[in-house]
Design a protein around this motif. Structure first.
Motif, short mmCIF file in Angstrom:
data_model
loop_
_atom_site.label_atom_id
_atom_site.label_comp_id
_atom_site.label_asym_id
_atom_site.label_seq_id
_atom_site.Cartn_x
_atom_site.Cartn_y
_atom_site.Cartn_z
N GLY A 1 0.82 -1.22 0.00
CA GLY A 1 0.00 0.00 0.00
C GLY A 1 0.84 1.26 0.00
O GLY A 1 0.56 2.23 -0.72
N VAL A 2 1.91 1.28 0.80
CA VAL A 2 2.81 2.44 0.85
C VAL A 2 3.52 2.61 -0.49
O VAL A 2 3.71 3.75 -0.97
CB VAL A 2 3.82 2.26 2.00
CG1 VAL A 2 4.89 3.35 1.93
CG2 VAL A 2 3.11 2.31 3.34
N ALA A 3 3.93 1.51 -1.11
CA ALA A 3 4.62 1.59 -2.40
C ALA A 3 3.72 2.18 -3.48
O ALA A 3 4.18 2.94 -4.34
CB ALA A 3 5.11 0.20 -2.81
N SER B 1 -5.31 5.31 -10.37
CA SER B 1 -5.18 3.86 -10.25
C SER B 1 -4.33 3.48 -9.04
O SER B 1 -4.65 2.53 -8.32
CB SER B 1 -4.58 3.28 -11.53
OG SER B 1 -5.36 3.57 -12.66
N PHE B 2 -3.24 4.21 -8.84
CA PHE B 2 -2.35 3.91 -7.71
C PHE B 2 -3.05 4.16 -6.37
O PHE B 2 -2.86 3.40 -5.41
CB PHE B 2 -1.08 4.74 -7.80
CG PHE B 2 -0.18 4.38 -8.95
CD1 PHE B 2 -0.17 3.09 -9.47
CD2 PHE B 2 0.66 5.33 -9.52
CE1 PHE B 2 0.65 2.76 -10.53
CE2 PHE B 2 1.49 5.00 -10.58
CZ PHE B 2 1.49 3.71 -11.08
N TYR B 3 -3.86 5.21 -6.30
CA TYR B 3 -4.59 5.48 -5.07
C TYR B 3 -5.56 4.34 -4.75
O TYR B 3 -5.68 3.91 -3.60
CB TYR B 3 -5.36 6.79 -5.18
CG TYR B 3 -4.50 8.03 -5.29
CD1 TYR B 3 -3.24 8.09 -4.67
CD2 TYR B 3 -4.92 9.15 -6.00
CE1 TYR B 3 -2.45 9.22 -4.78
CE2 TYR B 3 -4.13 10.28 -6.11
CZ TYR B 3 -2.90 10.31 -5.51
OH TYR B 3 -2.11 11.42 -5.61
N SER C 1 2.67 7.06 -6.96
CA SER C 1 1.80 8.15 -7.39
C SER C 1 2.50 9.50 -7.34
O SER C 1 2.01 10.48 -7.93
CB SER C 1 0.54 8.20 -6.52
OG SER C 1 0.84 8.63 -5.20
N THR C 2 3.65 9.59 -6.67
CA THR C 2 4.37 10.87 -6.56
C THR C 2 5.35 11.08 -7.71
O THR C 2 5.92 12.17 -7.83
CB THR C 2 5.14 10.94 -5.23
OG1 THR C 2 6.17 9.94 -5.21
CG2 THR C 2 4.20 10.70 -4.05
#
Length: 573
Positions: free
Chosen positions: A361-363, A527-529, A368-369
């Protein structure tokens, strides 16, 4: 003499290795395959071939995994596992000899991939059950971790091998599985033996099989065709056939458990969900697959269609280098898989699996950044950490699920577990594509119009703004600049009005990637969120699995409730 458990592990590892190589080698080699069969990605109808080659394999395996797992409990896991090896090998041979090109060639590839999918369903439904039967409870995590290494190493080999073979001949991509499949078929036939017992005398739940397979197929067909253009819409979610397919699939799946309760010999062991470890592990697996299933394809699109061309790589070489640049994720898998598996034998799955999903989840948030023109060391670090988290989750969670069920139901349990995984992976692809296509539909026409005007060809703005989003996405994935094909199809009078410098700009390696990159990255962030949210939700369910649940070893079938012989052992962490 080599103990049988190592024979079982070696053979099932070959099966997993073959299927995992097949998965990523297809993914990385699609540009060469489509060029080889002369499919033009600019044609709107071509996108359906991309979807079916990517998703058809998962659709067919997901539809039949539970059925094959239940059949294995009745007729023998090893027997049907052997059959799966043979069918998969036949499918690989058919793919290699695909005789036609164009639309017919694409249809043949899809059909032959479905044949492979049937063979893979037999393999997936039985491999974890065969390992669980062969190994004592104190060694299963280690064994499944080693098996996971093969799966992840195969994924890595597939990426590299696909990139190499794609530059030689696209048919070789399918030939790779043939010798492995022949070896595995012969070895499994002569060396594997039934150790888990069978549910002899039980009938086959034909009604349940038809309802479940039909519901899943209708649902996944609706999802697949919902991604294709319909009328003036960029996607087909308003297509009456898509709506009808989704409703029919959902209706059948909702009716399925009620039908199963009335069956004397149900294919889907609903009572397994009464075991908390099985239920929570299955939900965690579902959410992980939903979060992670589409990540590989979107990152490869990002690399092949945008990042690599912007860094000077030729389109013909992007499949190989995309595979190379994805190595850190595979390395994280391979490093952590056996370690977490061995630790789960001693300490249980709850803490390891929960931490692993949290890392994933953190990855996702870290990804996303990144800008589209990211620094590779930063990208590599993030996907390596994501690989570590995935490896930390995989083997412990599978071990916990398989440990929790009685021996006689391991085929069904393995099929149910893998069905949840494959169905979620297919849904994940559909979700990621839906988000990307939806965002691009709103932003790409304006981006193309502005970019072509700034390049000195405002007369082309109305034409470029009408490029179908699916064609742009398909082109990016295949490392193909559609501008050249569009210019060649325009009237000579219009193209003659363009200066040579303008034509050179529009057909360069940088113009199209730079144009689609900003809207594509905006879609990726969404998508990443969502992927991050799914991973964190999966971590919550993983934490709720409670103490370690280990089923008593049962050699012969008993008619008592499935909960008999299940004991709880609290995690020692």
């Amino acid at each position: 003499m080599v103990q049988y458990k190592w024979v079982a592990l070696s053979n099932t590892t070959i099966g997993v290795l073959m299927s995992s190589i097949n998965g990523t080698i297809i993914l990385i080699s699609l540009p060469a395959i489509f060029r080889g069969i002369n499919i033009n990605p600019v044609e709107p109808s071509s996108f359906q071939y991309l979807l079916w080659i990517l998703m058809g394999y998962n659709v067919i395996t997901a539809a039949f995994l539970v059925t094959f797992g239940r059949l294995s409990d009745i007729f023998g896991r090893v027997r049907l596992y052997n059959l799966g090896f043979a069918i998969f090998t036949i499918g690989s041979i058919l793919l290699y000899i695909t005789p036609n090109t164009g639309d017919l060639g694409a249809l043949e590839l899809i059909i032959f991939r479905l044949v492979q999918g049937i063979g893979a369903a037999f393999l997936f439904a039985n491999s974890a059950a065969i390992i669980t039967d062969a190994f004592p409870v104190t060694e299963r995590g280690k064994a499944l971790g080693i098996n996971q290494i093969a799966a992840l190493a195969g994924s890595l080999v597939g990426l590299i091998l696909g990139g190499i073979l794609a530059t030689i001949n696209w048919r070789f991509i399918f030939l790779v599985s043939v010798p492995v499949g022949i070896l595995g078929t012969i070895w499994s036939y002569f060396k594997l033996k039934e150790t888990g017992g069978t549910a002899k005398g039980e009938g086959i739940d034909w009604i349940g099989n038809l309802i479940f397979a039909g519901g899943l197929i209708f649902l996944l067909l609706g999802v697949t065709y919902g991604l294709m253009p319909y009328g003036t819409s960029q996607m087909g979610w308003t297509n009456p056939y898509v709506i009808a397919s989704l409703i029919a699939g959902a209706g059948l799946l909702v009716a399925f458990p009620f039908v199963e309760k009335r069956m004397k010999y149900p294919m889907f062991r609903l009572e397994l969900f009464k075991i908390k470890a099985f239920l929570m592990g299955g939900i965690s697996q579902l959410l992980f697959a939903f979060a992670f299933g589409g990540i590989m394809i979107v990152l490869i699109i990002l690399l092949q269609g945008i990042w690599l061309p912007l860094h000077g790589y030729s389109y013909s070489s992007t499949p190989f280098w995309a595979g190379v640049y994805m190595i850190p994720m595979m390395a994280g898998f391979v490093l952590m898989g056996p370690i977490s598996g061995a630790l789960s034998d001693r300490y249980g799955a709850r803490t390891l699996a929960t931490i692993g999903l949290s890392i994933v989840g953190v990855a996702f948030i870290a990804l996303s950044t990144l800008p589209y023109n990211f620094n590779y060391p930063e990208f590599a670090t993030i996907i390596f950490i994501m690989g570590l988290g995935s490896g930390m989750f995989g083997a412990p969670n599978t071990t916990a699920i398989m440990n929790s069920v009685p021996r006689m139901h391991r085929g069904a349990a393995s099929g149910m577990r893998t069905t949840l995984q494959n169905s979620a992976q297919t849904a994940s692809l559909a979700l990621f594509f839906t988000i990307i296509i939806g965002v691009l539909a709103a932003t790409l026409p304006t981006a193309l119009s502005d970019a072509v005007t700034n390049a000195g060809a405002p007369q082309l703005a109305p034409i470029m703004s009408k490029i179908p989003v699916t064609s742009a996405l398909f082109s990016a994935f295949l490392g193909y600049n559609p501008v050249g094909a569009i210019l060649s199809a325009l009237p000579h009078q219009l193209t003659a009005s363009l200066s040579p410098s303008t034509v050179a700009t529009l057909t360069s390696k940088q113009w199209f990637p730079e144009t689609i990159a900003p809207p594509f990255m905006h879609a990726l962030k969404i998508s990443f969120y969502i992927g991050s949210a799914m991973a964190f939700l999966g971590a919550i369910f993983s934490a709720l699995r409670g103490g370690r649940t280990i089923a008593e070893e049962e050699i012969t079938r008993v008619n008592s409730p499935i909960q008999r012989g299940v004991k709880d052992e609290r995690d020692r962490i």
